[in-house]
Write a protein that holds these residues in place. Structure first.
Motif, short mmCIF file in Angstrom:
data_model
loop_
_atom_site.label_atom_id
_atom_site.label_comp_id
_atom_site.label_asym_id
_atom_site.label_seq_id
_atom_site.Cartn_x
_atom_site.Cartn_y
_atom_site.Cartn_z
N ASP A 346 0.51 -1.34 -0.03
CA ASP A 346 -0.41 0.17 -0.17
C ASP A 346 1.01 1.71 -0.29
O ASP A 346 0.75 2.11 -1.04
N GLU A 347 1.86 0.75 0.55
CA GLU A 347 2.97 1.82 0.58
C GLU A 347 3.55 2.78 -0.60
O GLU A 347 3.07 3.80 -0.96
N ARG A 350 1.26 4.42 -2.71
CA ARG A 350 0.90 5.82 -2.11
C ARG A 350 1.77 6.34 -2.45
O ARG A 350 1.60 7.56 -3.27
N LYS A 354 1.23 9.39 -5.51
CA LYS A 354 1.07 10.66 -5.00
C LYS A 354 0.83 12.25 -5.66
O LYS A 354 0.35 13.13 -5.01
N THR A 359 -4.99 5.66 -9.66
CA THR A 359 -4.45 4.21 -9.25
C THR A 359 -3.95 3.52 -9.45
O THR A 359 -3.28 4.02 -11.26
#
Length: 421
Positions: A346-347, A350, A354, A359
């Motif tokens: 997930d990091e 992200r 960012k 997505t």
């Protein structure tokens, strides 16, 4: 996705040269003149050239270079004893007549990403390392990810010492001939304890990213997969004088089993492949006494894989009985489903999303990787770079230059997010 093909400049060059210079220098090593594919097998001359290239890149950048007890190569920025290190890399060996990208893209991109971070003047709170895991493909000794398996304790010393290549040379003999100590191999928990995260970049072995139009994606999981050896034992006889009705021909049972594998896989939405075969006495005018075939099968979940392999073995035994042939089935290796560390995955998504808010594609894979082996010991994650053909383990494997650069910059962004102050 964060970056599409063609965006951004080439990453900053370090002491070892730019991404393209590194790629150009490595490209000829182990390439077969006729097939155009690569034959970089563990502990051979081509492997030694690849390893020398890795050491050269490490030293050109002023990194601390070392080889661990299992023959894996490491290049460190910062003190590894500090712990909680961020590690990236992949492997440099190949399957027989393999492509240029499977493995090497991750190692070259790792050095290039480090150069990029230095160009950004990033200050790191955690040590960084680039790694080349040895004998990932298993092309010579028949077992994939030997270097990482030994390190993680997923392969015992006794099992490793019994590994033998097609010429009868054992792994210890091959390592010794290459200048390494086979008596030193074994689990390396102290080294693993220093690693806080391992991120492996790899060319995609499929067309999911090509279909979505993204240059880079994040891995979700590795399908469970394994290798099984089918030994069909019949009776050697003369090909010209033996009546068809009198034959105990194991090749017939093998051929029918190959077709059964395709059928069972198609019914289950899985994959199953007999890609390697050996016959004895292997004469044109002789009915074989033994046909040995190796099955590789993979599926999205364990139950489906069990169903496929069970169905193939059941069919093989029925065919063998019908032809008066004996059959032994041996599972040579198996890797259960690998769910990559969710927090790390997930990091990555992200960090990569960012700047744009888009997505990031998250996709599973049927291919095994060192990241999968290490996942039981340290948090691991993977990035995939688009492969427009979807072809892998073949000279046709490819990735566009712009996509490779996008992969480097994505890896640099991820490493920066994980390791900077």
């Amino acid at each position: 996705m964060t970056r599409r093909s063609g965006e951004g400049r080439e990453p900053v060059a370090g002491g070892g040269g730019s991404f393209h210079e590194m790629w150009r220098d490595l490209a000829p090593v182990g390439r077969h003149a006729e097939s155009g594919g690569y034959r970089r097998f563990a502990w051979t001359a081509a492997d030694a050239e690849c390893r020398a290239w890795f050491e050269e890149q490490a030293r050109a950048r002023g990194l601390a270079y070392e080889v661990d007890r299992n023959g894996n190569q490491w290049a460190w920025l910062g003190d590894p004893a500090q712990g909680d290190a961020v590690v990236t890399g992949s492997h440099l060996d190949s399957v027989p007549d393999g492509g240029a990208f499977d493995g090497p893209l991750g190692v070259v991109s790792a050095f290039a990403a480090l150069d990029e971070l230095r160009g950004r003047n990033v200050r790191f709170a955690r040590p960084l390392a680039v790694v080349n895991f040895g004998d990932e493909e298993g092309a010579r000794f028949g077992l994939a990810c030997v270097g990482s398996r030994l390190t993680a304790g997923r392969l015992t010393v006794e099992q490793a010492h019994r590994l033998t290549d097609g010429d009868g040379i054992t792994l210890p003999r091959a390592m010794e001939a290459a200048g390494y100590d086979p008596d030193a191999i074994g689990p390396d928990p102290e080294r693993l304890a220093r690693i806080g995260a391992f991120v492996e970049l790899h060319v995609e072995q499929g067309r999911a990213l090509d279909l979505t139009g993204d240059a880079v994606g994040v891995a979700s999981a590795i399908w469970p997969h394994g290798r099984w050896r089918f030994d069909f034992r019949g009776e050697a006889n003369h090909a010209g004088t033996t009546r068809l009705a009198d034959r105990r021909d194991p090749m017939l049972s093998y051929a029918e089993t190959v077709l059964a594998a395709r059928r069972e896989a198609a019914l289950a939405g899985a994959v199953a492949t007999f890609g390697k075969i050996a016959a004895e006495p292997n004469g044109v005018n002789a009915i074989p006494s033994l046909v040995r075939g190796w099955l590789d099968s993979r599926a999205a979940d364990q139950q489906t894989l069990d169903t496929v392999v069970t169905g193939i073995e059941k069919a093989a035994r029925e065919y063998a009985a019908a032809h008066g042939v004996d059959l032994d089935v041996v599972r040579e290796s198996f890797t259960p489903v690998v769910e990559f560390d969710h927090a790390l995955r997930d990091e990555l998504a992200r960090v990569l999303g960012k700047d744009t808010g888009l997505t990031v594609p998250v996709l599973g894979t049927g291919a095994g990787h060192d990241a999968g082996i290490l996942s039981g010991s340290v948090p691991t994650a993977m990035l995939f770079v688009r492969n427009p053909t979807g072809v892998s383990h073949s000279p046709a494997e490819s990735a566009a230059e712009d996509d490779c650069v996008a992969g480097v910059r994505a890896l640099a962004d991820v490493l920066e997010g994980l390791a900077r102050k």
